[in-house]
Scaffold this motif. Structure first.
Motif, PDB file in Angstrom:
ATOM      1  N   PRO A 209     -20.716 -92.638  14.092  1.00 56.02           N
ATOM      2  CA  PRO A 209     -20.548 -91.553  14.467  1.00 56.02           C
ATOM      3  C   PRO A 209     -21.767 -90.774  13.874  1.00 56.02           C
ATOM      4  N   SER A 210     -22.478 -91.643  13.365  1.00 52.80           N
ATOM      5  CA  SER A 210     -24.256 -90.562  13.430  1.00 52.80           C
ATOM      6  C   SER A 210     -25.061 -90.169  14.606  1.00 52.80           C
ATOM      7  N   GLN A 211     -24.474 -91.372  15.614  1.00 49.30           N
ATOM      8  CA  GLN A 211     -25.286 -91.216  16.942  1.00 49.30           C
ATOM      9  C   GLN A 211     -25.094 -89.712  17.430  1.00 49.30           C
ATOM     10  N   PHE A 212     -24.334 -88.571  16.956  1.00 47.96           N
ATOM     11  CA  PHE A 212     -23.965 -87.948  17.348  1.00 47.96           C
ATOM     12  C   PHE A 212     -24.356 -87.427  18.221  1.00 47.96           C
ATOM     13  N   GLU A 213     -26.144 -86.974  17.895  1.00 51.87           N
ATOM     14  CA  GLU A 213     -27.041 -86.295  18.471  1.00 51.87           C
ATOM     15  C   GLU A 213     -27.750 -87.176  19.468  1.00 51.87           C
ATOM     16  N   CYS A 214     -27.055 -88.638  19.430  1.00 46.68           N
ATOM     17  CA  CYS A 214     -28.288 -89.406  20.694  1.00 46.68           C
ATOM     18  C   CYS A 214     -27.300 -89.742  22.559  1.00 46.68           C
ATOM     19  N   LEU A 215     -26.395 -88.759  21.265  1.00 50.95           N
ATOM     20  CA  LEU A 215     -24.846 -88.837  22.861  1.00 50.95           C
ATOM     21  C   LEU A 215     -23.817 -88.281  23.103  1.00 50.95           C
ATOM     22  N   TYR A 216     -24.784 -86.356  22.970  1.00 47.10           N
ATOM     23  CA  TYR A 216     -24.512 -85.541  23.493  1.00 47.10           C
ATOM     24  C   TYR A 216     -23.386 -85.157  23.743  1.00 47.10           C
ATOM     25  N   PRO A 217     -22.503 -85.190  22.836  1.00 48.42           N
ATOM     26  CA  PRO A 217     -20.943 -84.644  23.741  1.00 48.42           C
ATOM     27  C   PRO A 217     -20.828 -83.049  24.651  1.00 48.42           C
ATOM     28  N   TYR A 218     -19.936 -82.848  25.304  1.00 48.60           N
ATOM     29  CA  TYR A 218     -19.920 -82.495  25.701  1.00 48.60           C
ATOM     30  C   TYR A 218     -19.522 -81.257  24.761  1.00 48.60           C
ATOM     31  N   PRO A 219     -19.798 -79.447  24.784  1.00 45.16           N
ATOM     32  CA  PRO A 219     -18.927 -78.646  23.665  1.00 45.16           C
ATOM     33  C   PRO A 219     -16.783 -79.062  23.881  1.00 45.16           C
ATOM     34  N   VAL A 220     -16.983 -77.952  22.426  1.00 48.53           N
ATOM     35  CA  VAL A 220     -15.681 -78.906  22.172  1.00 48.53           C
ATOM     36  C   VAL A 220     -14.771 -77.712  23.461  1.00 48.53           C
ATOM     37  N   HIS A 221     -15.334 -77.264  23.633  1.00 50.27           N
ATOM     38  CA  HIS A 221     -13.665 -76.234  25.218  1.00 50.27           C
ATOM     39  C   HIS A 221     -13.688 -76.995  25.720  1.00 50.27           C
ATOM     40  N   HIS A 222     -14.679 -77.291  26.202  1.00 54.00           N
ATOM     41  CA  HIS A 222     -15.138 -78.313  27.792  1.00 54.00           C
ATOM     42  C   HIS A 222     -13.418 -79.245  27.911  1.00 54.00           C
ATOM     43  N   PRO A 223     -13.178 -79.410  29.129  1.00 52.76           N
ATOM     44  CA  PRO A 223     -11.950 -79.695  29.913  1.00 52.76           C
ATOM     45  C   PRO A 223     -12.479 -81.766  29.264  1.00 52.76           C
ATOM     46  N   HIS A 224     -13.976 -81.639  28.733  1.00 53.83           N
ATOM     47  CA  HIS A 224     -14.618 -83.225  28.840  1.00 53.83           C
ATOM     48  C   HIS A 224     -14.954 -83.706  27.713  1.00 53.83           C
ATOM     49  N   ASP A 225     -14.488 -82.766  26.854  1.00 51.64           N
ATOM     50  CA  ASP A 225     -14.583 -82.206  25.144  1.00 51.64           C
ATOM     51  C   ASP A 225     -14.185 -83.946  24.530  1.00 51.64           C
ATOM     52  N   ARG A 226     -14.803 -84.328  23.686  1.00 55.80           N
ATOM     53  CA  ARG A 226     -15.102 -86.256  23.160  1.00 55.80           C
ATOM     54  C   ARG A 226     -16.127 -87.074  23.707  1.00 55.80           C
ATOM     55  N   GLN A 227     -16.269 -86.208  25.180  1.00 54.88           N
ATOM     56  CA  GLN A 227     -16.648 -87.400  25.983  1.00 54.88           C
ATOM     57  C   GLN A 227     -18.839 -87.462  26.144  1.00 54.88           C
ATOM     58  N   SER A 228     -19.415 -88.806  26.088  1.00 56.59           N
ATOM     59  CA  SER A 228     -21.069 -88.245  25.997  1.00 56.59           C
ATOM     60  C   SER A 228     -21.160 -87.149  27.324  1.00 56.59           C
ATOM     61  N   MET A 229     -22.238 -86.554  27.525  1.00 56.49           N
ATOM     62  CA  MET A 229     -22.363 -86.264  29.060  1.00 56.49           C
ATOM     63  C   MET A 229     -23.365 -87.171  29.750  1.00 56.49           C
ATOM     64  N   VAL A 230     -23.832 -87.891  28.835  1.00 58.09           N
ATOM     65  CA  VAL A 230     -25.290 -89.455  29.214  1.00 58.09           C
ATOM     66  C   VAL A 230     -24.444 -89.424  30.519  1.00 58.09           C
ATOM     67  N   ASP A 231     -24.640 -90.320  31.541  1.00 59.19           N
ATOM     68  CA  ASP A 231     -24.304 -91.811  32.296  1.00 59.19           C
ATOM     69  C   ASP A 231     -25.334 -92.670  32.101  1.00 59.19           C
ATOM     70  N   PHE A 232     -24.607 -93.897  31.551  1.00 61.14           N
ATOM     71  CA  PHE A 232     -25.676 -94.091  31.117  1.00 61.14           C
ATOM     72  C   PHE A 232     -26.536 -95.388  32.231  1.00 61.14           C
ATOM     73  N   GLU A 233     -25.709 -95.583  33.323  1.00 57.67           N
ATOM     74  CA  GLU A 233     -26.821 -96.045  34.735  1.00 57.67           C
ATOM     75  C   GLU A 233     -26.935 -95.131  35.207  1.00 57.67           C
ATOM     76  N   HIS A 234     -27.814 -94.549  34.777  1.00 52.30           N
ATOM     77  CA  HIS A 234     -28.976 -93.085  35.139  1.00 52.30           C
ATOM     78  C   HIS A 234     -28.817 -92.223  34.619  1.00 52.30           C
ATOM     79  N   PRO A 235     -29.489 -92.329  32.719  1.00 49.99           N
ATOM     80  CA  PRO A 235     -29.897 -91.618  32.243  1.00 49.99           C
ATOM     81  C   PRO A 235     -30.331 -90.756  32.584  1.00 49.99           C
ATOM     82  N   ASP A 236     -30.327 -88.955  31.852  1.00 57.76           N
ATOM     83  CA  ASP A 236     -31.545 -87.930  31.994  1.00 57.76           C
ATOM     84  C   ASP A 236     -32.305 -87.757  30.708  1.00 57.76           C
ATOM     85  N   ASN A 237     -33.020 -88.726  30.732  1.00 61.76           N
ATOM     86  CA  ASN A 237     -34.020 -88.787  29.254  1.00 61.76           C
ATOM     87  C   ASN A 237     -34.715 -87.227  29.644  1.00 61.76           C
ATOM     88  N   ALA A 238     -35.027 -86.039  30.080  1.00 56.59           N
ATOM     89  CA  ALA A 238     -35.377 -85.097  30.016  1.00 56.59           C
ATOM     90  C   ALA A 238     -34.447 -84.263  29.637  1.00 56.59           C
TER      91      ALA A 238
END
Ligand SMILES: C[C@@H](CC(=O)O)C(=O)C(=O)O
Ligand SMILES: [Zn+2]
Length: 335
Positions: A209-238
């Motif tokens: 759970p300490s990696q929260f700030e590296c994994l960028y979860p969707y906002p809590v109200h979003h349907p993808h709540d609890r999911q990372s916004m990062v696509d591991f295969e094509h990460p948007d490093n910017a």
């Protein structure tokens, strides 16, 4: 070859490549008392050589499941690609009923499918076809043979861990039947999880759970709540600059392995490519009572941050106001 010179049941070419390196999750014999040290410390561990799902190991081939899972429709997800990212349809804005929510196009379609239709689509799948993933709660709607096998799981063992670690009640056992290469992208659940592999091999990449700030979860109200916004295969490093610093661990689980996924731990799970269909049963438990002892545990801080988001959304009503208010509160004052 593995340490004893046996041919490994899989090889690195079956794993998708990520720009991250992972420590190995330890694998401990089910009688090893160190397992309890890992669970007490909210750390993942693979429990090996147990009888937790022994009847399933002995009998749950795809043919047996097709014959015995039951004639009702089973919950399946259909995807245009190999990713099956979970979404909460209760958080989608529904134009017809003008409910609160987010304008959102689900990335997968949830359908009820008869097991023989599911198995046929898996067998006849060709590159370019939609992929499917059966994710069905093991309730009484399954056939008698499956119920018979299920009651013979080693409940003494799992109930013993539940009691010893003061977990909440078992909420569900889900059966997962995946096509080779299917992927459940990185997310966390608010439940303790014994993830029991029945057939085939799955790569499980976990982050604390300490990696929260590296994994960028969707906002809590979003349907993808609890999911990372990062696509591991094509990460948007910017957009997600800290993702490259994420520190995780991994295990390739095979038949009989039971991975303990601690509550709030991120997990990214995929059936090995060219490894054939996979079958998994999970055991989800509510978390235990959360006493506030200092220093707070990382997963408690995630739970607190979720409550702050929910409270602000409740009061501000407009999600667009949450960011500016939090920035005004924090920037230059707490940073
Ligand atoms: C669905 C499962 C991952 C997978 O096996 O694809 C999972 O996330 C869980 O059991 O919490
Ligand atoms: Zn999960």
């Amino acid at each position: 070859m593995d340490g004893e010179g046996n041919k490994k049941p899989w090889d690195a070419s079956q794993l998708r490549k990520y720009d991250l390196t992972f420590d190995e999750i330890p694998r401990l014999h089910y009688k090893d008392p160190k397992i309890d040290e890992y669970i007490r410390a909210n750390k993942p561990v693979v429990i090996i050589e147990s009888n937790i799902i022994k009847p399933a190991l002995q009998r749950w081939t795809l043919e047996y499941l097709e014959k015995n899972l039951g004639q009702t429709g089973h919950t399946c997800f259909v995807s245009k690609n190999h990713q099956f990212k979970y979404y909460d349809d209760k958080k989608i804005y529904d134009k017809t009923n003008n409910t609160k929510g987010v304008e959102f196009t689900p990335p997968t379609k949830k359908v009820e499918m008869r097991i023989e239709d599911f198995m046929k689509r898996v067998k006849e799948w060709k590159k370019g076809d939609d992929r499917i993933y059966l994710q069905q709660s093991l309730t009484t709607s399954v056939g008698n043979n499956i119920v018979e096998d299920f009651v013979k799981f080693d409940w003494d063992y799992v109930n013993g861990k539940q009691a010893k670690h003061n977990w909440g009640p078992l909420t569900s056992n889900l059966l997962f039947i995946a096509m080779e290469g299917n992927q459940t992208p990185c997310h966390y659940d608010e439940q303790e999880n014994f993830f029991a592999q029945v057939q085939g091999y799955k790569r499980c990449i976990l982050f604390p759970p300490s990696q929260f700030e590296c994994l960028y979860p969707y906002p809590v109200h979003h349907p993808h709540d609890r999911q990372s916004m990062v696509d591991f295969e094509h990460p948007d490093n910017a957009k997600f600059p800290k993702f490259k610093d994420a520190k995780g661990c991994e295990a390739i689980v095979g038949p009989g392995d039971v991975l303990y996924i601690p509550i709030y731990w991120w997990h990214h799970i995929e059936s090995l490519m060219r490894g054939g269909p996979t079958t998994t049963v999970n055991f989800w438990y509510k978390g235990g009572p959360s006493t506030l002892e200092y220093p707070l545990k990382d997963h408690q801080k995630v739970a607190i941050s979720r409550n702050v988001e929910k409270m602000l959304l409740e009061v501000l009503q407009d999600p667009k106001e949450v960011g500016p208010l939090l920035s005004a509160m924090v920037l230059g004052r707490y940073t």
